[in-house]
Every structure is written in structure tokens, then in C-alpha cells.
Motif scaffolding. Structure first.
Motif, short mmCIF file in Angstrom:
data_model
loop_
_atom_site.label_atom_id
_atom_site.label_comp_id
_atom_site.label_asym_id
_atom_site.label_seq_id
_atom_site.Cartn_x
_atom_site.Cartn_y
_atom_site.Cartn_z
N GLN A 51 26.86 44.90 43.13
CA GLN A 51 26.39 44.48 41.80
C GLN A 51 24.92 44.07 41.83
O GLN A 51 24.18 44.33 40.88
CB GLN A 51 27.23 43.29 41.31
CG GLN A 51 27.80 43.55 39.95
CD GLN A 51 28.94 42.57 39.63
OE1 GLN A 51 29.43 41.85 40.50
NE2 GLN A 51 29.35 42.56 38.39
N GLN A 89 34.52 49.28 48.66
CA GLN A 89 35.10 48.16 49.42
C GLN A 89 36.44 48.59 50.04
O GLN A 89 36.71 48.31 51.20
CB GLN A 89 35.29 46.98 48.47
CG GLN A 89 35.75 45.70 49.14
CD GLN A 89 35.73 44.52 48.17
OE1 GLN A 89 34.70 44.15 47.65
NE2 GLN A 89 36.89 43.93 47.90
N ASN A 121 31.76 44.03 46.80
CA ASN A 121 31.58 44.34 45.38
C ASN A 121 30.42 43.56 44.76
O ASN A 121 29.63 44.11 43.99
CB ASN A 121 32.87 44.07 44.59
CG ASN A 121 33.84 45.24 44.72
OD1 ASN A 121 33.48 46.27 45.29
ND2 ASN A 121 35.04 45.07 44.23
N SER A 179 37.56 52.98 45.94
CA SER A 179 36.37 52.13 45.83
C SER A 179 35.67 52.05 47.18
O SER A 179 36.26 52.34 48.22
CB SER A 179 36.76 50.72 45.39
OG SER A 179 37.50 50.10 46.43
N LEU A 225 28.73 49.73 40.70
CA LEU A 225 30.19 49.68 40.71
C LEU A 225 30.75 50.76 39.80
O LEU A 225 30.10 51.17 38.83
CB LEU A 225 30.67 48.30 40.25
CG LEU A 225 30.46 47.15 41.24
CD1 LEU A 225 30.77 45.82 40.57
CD2 LEU A 225 31.33 47.33 42.49
N GLU A 241 30.95 55.23 42.12
CA GLU A 241 30.62 53.92 42.70
C GLU A 241 29.81 54.25 43.96
O GLU A 241 30.23 55.09 44.75
CB GLU A 241 31.89 53.17 43.07
CG GLU A 241 31.62 51.83 43.74
CD GLU A 241 32.83 50.90 43.65
OE1 GLU A 241 33.25 50.58 42.51
OE2 GLU A 241 33.35 50.52 44.71
#
Length: 375
Positions: free
Chosen positions: A310, A238, A306, A236, A319, A285
């Protein structure tokens, strides 16, 4: 000579069937990975002598020496003009095994990647770190080759790639491209990046940020006026930011947060999901580092990234679970397959249930089926 013919036949079959990998190990026939699933070939079970002969038929001398000394070696080779293969040879239980990854000759046009325009435009920034992340076999190399090719066709830059081994071969188009292979042209990644800074580059591609020294060198290069592409095995956006910061000792982390907040321009985390009807579909993502996100990195508030993604759709952010949901809704992938790759499977599962209910109530209410794309 029989073995030489066998490897040629294997490589031809791999290209013809569109397999991504060939696994060769003692005690079973060769195995292909097709659309993400392993398939045994209906040929003879390989003996120790077979795997040795297959290995010797394609491995350069230096790799055979490294295999003896270290128990493993990696290299790349071209199979005629049909495809390239990235090969890992290794010992297991005293025998020789190999995995060959197929690298297609054709580079995907950037429009076919499925990335938002705002993310693709980041590659033309004058400087900054652009990361493509994901597990092994998620298509990172393909995405990077496509983006490098897009630069090559569009602007007159000097591009240096540092790879282990070289995967996609690039020709000089509008740009000049020099490709350096670890172990052949240069000893290591960090060394190669430092040397590259003296070679008047505009763009540097770092095959993999494996260690602290390489991460440091890549961030420095991005800060000093170059676009640096690199990969990490994170799932991801993040998680990618956290992984880089955590690679540094505690007393340096504040300084790295500040450096990263100015150096990082974007992160693309990707995964491949089996496509209904064969093949695979890429889900992404995407994180574009806006001033707001740079602040979150600097102030050690990465847990908020995150929610910033969004709300950042207008910048081209999304995401992974939204991308997976879209693949399911468009009928490209099954519910089971998208949930297997989801970061928050329970939330995505509930969302799919709601979407199904909505579709059913529309069908029942009107008697007409309304296209799910309308939502």
C-alpha cells in the motif's frame, strides 16, 4: 471424415469468436467459454462415439496411451498458423471428455499488459525469482509470454522455457530461445531446471511450480545468477510468499525464508474481469521486493506485506483491490464484477459507495459533471 471436419470447424469458430476454451463432453453439445462465460453451441448433443472420435482426431499416440493408463493426458498442438491449443483429455463416468484452451499466436506487446514500468524492468535484473500468479484462466501464460518476448526483442540472452505443454512458440530474435516440453523433451520440471543450469541460461521459465522439488530447484537457480520466471495458483502477493514457505517442512522454513528474501525480486498476481461491452480486463496486484520487504520475509512478518504494498506505489506496487477499483472508476468493469474478484469485498464496496457519493455531490454542487478520472 465427418468428425475431422467437425473438429476443424469447432477450432475455426473458436478462433473467429475469440473463445478462450472449448469443452467437449458426452450428453451436451460442444461448449465455448466466451469472455469468461460458458455458451452451448446449437449443434448436436455429443454421444460417447463422438467424443472418442474427436479425441483421436487431434491426440498424439503417446497421449492416447497415457489416457488409457492414467485416465488423463495433456498436450499442445498448432491449428494451421491461426492459433495453438493446449488440450487436456480425460475420462469421466467411463467416457472421454476434452477441454481445449486457445493460445493466440500473437504475443501482447509489453506496454499493453498494463503493468507498471518498474515491474517490467525487473525482468532485466541479473538474477532472481519473478512469479506470476493467479487462478486458472487468469492470463498468467499471456503475461509470461509477453515478458519473455520483451526480453527476446531487447537483449541477447539465452532463454530456456520448461513447459507442460509448450504454449506460446517463441522465435529467436535478439535472444536464443530453447523450449523444452515435459514428457517429450524432458521427464519433469525439477530435473529440467537442474539440467538447465548446465546449458548456460540467462533466463529460465518454469511453467508451474507444482511440488517441493521444483520450488527448491527454481529458488536455487534464481540464487545462482539466473532470472527465473514461474507461476503459482495463488491469488495475492502475500499469499504467494506464504505458499512457498509452507511448502517446506517446518525445520527448513527459516532457511527458506532467508533464501526467498534474497532470491525473490517480484510477484504479479492477476485476475481477469469481464469488460463492459465485451472482452476482459486484466487487474494486477504487484509486489516489488525492496530491502524492507526482504526483511519482512526473512523475519517471518509476511502479514505486513499488504501494508508495505500500500505504501510502495513509488516502486510500482499496488494491491489487487486498488486495481479493481481503478477498473470500475475508469468505466471498464461493473461494480458487481469487480466486487466478485476483490480480496476484501466489503472494504471495496464501501470505497465505491464513497466515490459515487463524491461524484454526485460534485454534480449537484456545480451543475457541471467533473470527470471521475480527476480523483
Amino acid at each position: 471424415m465427418a468428425q475431422q471436419i467437425l473438429i476443424d470447424k469447432l477450432l475455426q469458430a473458436c478462433i473467429k469468436q475469440g473463445a478462450s476454451d472449448i469443452h467437449i463432453t458426452v450428453g451436451q453439445p460442444p461448449v465455448f467459454r466466451l469472455h469468461g462465460r460458458l455458451r452451448k453451441l446449437e449443434t448436436k448433443v455429443l454421444e460417447p462415439d463422438d467424443t472418442v472420435a474427436l479425441m483421436k482426431s487431434i491426440s498424439p499416440e503417446r497421449c492416447q496411451r497415457e489416457l488409457q493408463e492414467k485416465g488423463t493426458s495433456d498436450f499442445g498442438f498448432a491449428f494451421h498458423d491461426l492459433a495453438r491449443f493446449r488440450v487436456s483429455i480425460f475420462k469421466q463416468r467411463g467416457n472421454i471428455a476434452m477441454v481445449l484452451r486457445q493460445i493466440p499466436n500473437e504475443k501482447l506487446p509489453v506496454e499493453k499488459l498494463g503493468l507498471p514500468d518498474q515491474v517490467v524492468k525487473l525482468v532485466f535484473r541479473p538474477r532472481g525469482l519473478f512469479l506470476v500468479t493467479g487462478p486458472t484462466g487468469s492470463g498468467k501464460s499471456t503475461t509470461l509470454a509477453s515478458l519473455v518476448n520483451h526480453i527476446n526483442e531487447t537483449v541477447d540472452h539465452h532463454i530456456i522455457t520448461i513447459e507442460d505443454p509448450i504454449e506460446f512458440y517463441h522465435d529467436h530474435k535478439k535472444s536464443t530461445i530453447n523450449q523444452r516440453e515435459i514428457g517429450v523433451d524432458v521427464p519433469g520440471f525439477a530435473e529440467a531446471i537442474k539440467r538447465a543450469l548446465r546449458q548456460d541460461p540467462d533466463v529460465i521459465l518454469v511453467g508451474e511450480m507444482r511440488d517441493l522439488e521444483t520450488i527448491e530447484a527454481a529458488i536455487t537457480a534464481a540464487e545462482t545468477g539466473h532470472v527465473v520466471f514461474a507461476t503459482l495458483h495463488t491469488n495475492s502477493a502475500q499469499g504467494t510468499v506464504n505458499r512457498i514457505i509452507d511448502a517446506f517442512p517446518g525445520n527448513l522454513q527459516d532457511q527458506i525464508r532467508t533464501q526467498l528474501s534474497t532470491a525473490l525480486i517480484g510477484v504479479v498476481a492477476q485476475t481477469l474481469v469481464p469488460r463492459i461491452g465485451g472482452g476482459r480486463v486484466a487487474c494486477f496486484e504487484t509486489l516489488v521486493v525492496t530491502p524492507g520487504i526482504a526483511n519482512l520475509i526473512r523475519e517471518n512478518k509476511t502479514f505486513r506485506i499488504n501494508s508495505a504494498i500500500q505504501t510502495g506505489a513509488k516502486f510500482g506496487m499496488q494491491l489487487m483491490d486498488d486495481s479493481l477499483f481503478n477498473a470500475w472508476q475508469a468505466g471498464l468493469a461493473t461494480e458487481e464484477d469487480v466486487l466478485a474478484k476483490a480480496h476484501r469485498p466489503d472494504d471495496l464496496s464501501q470505497r465505491i459507495v464513497r466515490a459515487k457519493r463524491q461524484m454526485m455531490s460534485i454534480e449537484e454542487g456545480d451543475g457541471d459533471v467533473i470527470d471521475a478520472e480527476a480523483f
